[in-house]
Design a protein around this motif. Structure first.
Motif, short mmCIF file in Angstrom:
data_model
loop_
_atom_site.label_atom_id
_atom_site.label_comp_id
_atom_site.label_asym_id
_atom_site.label_seq_id
_atom_site.Cartn_x
_atom_site.Cartn_y
_atom_site.Cartn_z
N LYS A 167 0.84 -1.20 0.00
CA LYS A 167 0.00 0.00 0.00
C LYS A 167 0.88 1.26 0.00
CE LYS A 167 -3.91 1.99 2.56
NZ LYS A 167 -3.32 3.16 3.21
N PHE A 168 1.93 1.24 0.82
CA PHE A 168 2.84 2.39 0.89
C PHE A 168 3.55 2.61 -0.46
CE2 PHE A 168 6.96 4.45 2.18
CZ PHE A 168 6.42 5.65 2.61
N ILE A 169 4.00 1.50 -1.07
CA ILE A 169 4.67 1.60 -2.37
C ILE A 169 3.69 2.19 -3.41
CG2 ILE A 169 5.61 0.25 -4.33
CD1 ILE A 169 6.76 -1.71 -2.19
N ASN A 170 2.45 1.71 -3.38
CA ASN A 170 1.44 2.22 -4.32
C ASN A 170 1.18 3.71 -4.14
OD1 ASN A 170 1.12 -0.29 -5.53
ND2 ASN A 170 -0.67 -0.86 -4.32
N THR A 200 4.38 5.88 -9.02
CA THR A 200 3.37 5.93 -10.08
C THR A 200 3.80 4.99 -11.20
OG1 THR A 200 4.59 7.81 -10.97
CG2 THR A 200 2.67 8.31 -9.62
N GLY A 201 2.85 4.68 -12.06
CA GLY A 201 3.18 3.82 -13.19
C GLY A 201 2.85 2.37 -12.89
N PRO A 202 3.06 1.48 -13.86
CA PRO A 202 2.72 0.07 -13.69
C PRO A 202 3.58 -0.58 -12.58
CG PRO A 202 3.14 0.58 -16.00
CD PRO A 202 3.56 1.77 -15.21
N PHE A 203 2.93 -1.37 -11.74
CA PHE A 203 3.60 -2.03 -10.62
C PHE A 203 4.80 -2.86 -11.11
CE2 PHE A 203 4.30 -5.08 -7.22
CZ PHE A 203 4.10 -4.31 -6.07
N ALA A 204 4.61 -3.56 -12.24
CA ALA A 204 5.68 -4.43 -12.76
C ALA A 204 6.93 -3.63 -13.10
CB ALA A 204 5.20 -5.15 -14.01
N GLU A 205 6.76 -2.34 -13.41
CA GLU A 205 7.93 -1.52 -13.75
C GLU A 205 8.61 -0.94 -12.52
OE1 GLU A 205 6.95 1.32 -16.83
OE2 GLU A 205 6.06 -0.27 -18.05
N HIS A 206 7.82 -0.37 -11.60
CA HIS A 206 8.50 0.27 -10.46
C HIS A 206 8.90 -0.71 -9.37
CE1 HIS A 206 4.89 0.20 -7.94
NE2 HIS A 206 4.21 0.96 -8.79
N SER A 207 8.30 -1.90 -9.33
CA SER A 207 8.64 -2.88 -8.28
C SER A 207 8.78 -4.26 -8.89
CB SER A 207 7.56 -2.87 -7.20
OG SER A 207 7.45 -1.60 -6.62
N ASN A 208 9.78 -4.36 -9.76
CA ASN A 208 9.94 -5.57 -10.55
C ASN A 208 10.13 -6.85 -9.73
OD1 ASN A 208 11.99 -7.40 -12.27
ND2 ASN A 208 10.47 -6.40 -13.58
N GLN A 209 10.95 -6.75 -8.66
CA GLN A 209 11.20 -7.95 -7.84
C GLN A 209 9.92 -8.43 -7.17
OE1 GLN A 209 13.60 -9.92 -7.55
NE2 GLN A 209 15.58 -8.98 -7.20
N LEU A 210 9.14 -7.48 -6.65
CA LEU A 210 7.88 -7.87 -6.00
C LEU A 210 6.91 -8.46 -7.01
CD1 LEU A 210 7.45 -4.89 -3.53
CD2 LEU A 210 7.64 -7.29 -2.88
#
Length: 320
Positions: free
Chosen positions: A256-259, A263-273
């Protein structure tokens, strides 16, 4: 492994009268010193502490029933003080967007008060440990020179809690409260620091790291989900699931905090997760995160060179 926890019936304090506390200092100054760290009593105690807590929260919600001792209440009070100081130290106007210099003012206050804050948490017969344990508290909130925060600072907070267990201030039956109350409150204070003073991620691997700032809540948070009847790893990237269940699960609080911050697609800003969300079971996620934590944090020189060793977390090799 040396005894970490005193059991409730162990009222005689574990720390012998002849015990000498010391102000912790750095011992790992070159890459070859990493072997000393991995063989040290400190490493065994630290990893033992993380894994014991990991086992303790398995399958449990943040909202479940557990004991909250007087010491736990006092530590929450200490974290409340740090939080209040943030309100009293607003960010200053400055040209650069990141690393607000007001953080240094906030940190200076902690630097000055840390020993007194720790004293207030310790039982009367353990006051001698305050100066040693206070060092870990000061290391746990970020770096005042660089105005950054990362997993090494987070590790210092876990070390701070580990030391409180070793002197008997925190007990075996405090385990759930240590994560669900204390560590969770610590995270909320750190998030507030990160937001208020726009702190830089320390040694961030960008999208290749798990998260810009934290690691441990993902380990313990994934353990909370083990054997969950309906929620699988693939669900945590669904914002609806996150919003519905974040009060119960530390892992989802982190997402939730990361979101909120990115901004932008989750797969791009948090690839490992994003990759982790493809793992079939939470127990596999949990095991994988523990391996990753050892490799990416505990076995990385840039992180461990800052770790400090004293009498409670000792650089001495583990006794066979």
């Amino acid at each position: 492994m040396s005894q970490l926890w005193s059991s409730p019936e162990d009222d005689a304090s574990k720390v012998p009268a002849s015990f000498t506390f010391m102000v912790p200092k750095k011992e790992i100054s070159m890459v070859p010193d990493m072997g000393k760290w991995k063989r040290s009593q400190a490493y065994a105690d630290y990893i033992g502490f993380i894994l014991t807590l990991n086992e303790g929260v398995k399958g449990k919600k943040l909202t479940c029933e557990y004991k909250v001792s007087e010491t736990v209440e006092k530590i929450l009070g200490l974290l409340g003080t740090l939080d209040r100081w943030i309100n009293e130290t607003p960010p200053v106007d400055q040209p650069s967007r990141f690393g607000n210099k007001a953080y240094r003012t906030w940190y200076a206050k902690l630097d000055q008060e840390a020993e007194a804050l720790v004293s207030a948490v310790l039982p009367a017969d353990q006051q001698a440990a305050a100066a040693e344990i206070a060092v870990y508290l000061k290391e746990a909130v970020g770096n005042p020179t660089r105005i950054d925060y990362g997993t090494g600072h987070e590790a210092a907070f876990a070390a701070f809690l580990c030391c409180l267990c070793k002197v008997g201030a925190l007990r075996v039956d405090d385990q759930l409260a240590i994560i669900f109350k204390i560590f969770n409150r610590y995270l909320s204070v750190m998030r507030k620091l990160q937001k208020t003073y726009r702190m830089e991620p320390a040694g961030s691997q960008g999208v290749w790291g798990l998260d810009d700032f934290q690691f441990l809540p993902f380990i313990w948070g994934s353990s909370q989900f083990i054997d969950h009847p309906t929620l699988e790893p693939r669900h945590f990237i669904d914002e609806k699931v996150v919003n519905e269940h974040h009060q119960d699960y530390m892992f989802l609080e982190c997402i939730k905090f990361i979101n909120e911050m990115k901004t932008g697609p989750f797969a791009e800003h948090s690839n490992q997760l994003w990759n982790i969300s493809a793992v079939p079971t939470w127990s596999k996620v949990n095991q994988g995160l523990i391996r990753m934590y050892k490799a990416e944090c505990l076995e990385k020189f840039p992180v461990i060179q800052h770790f400090k060793f004293g009498s409670l977390l000792s650089i001495q090799p583990v006794k066979p």
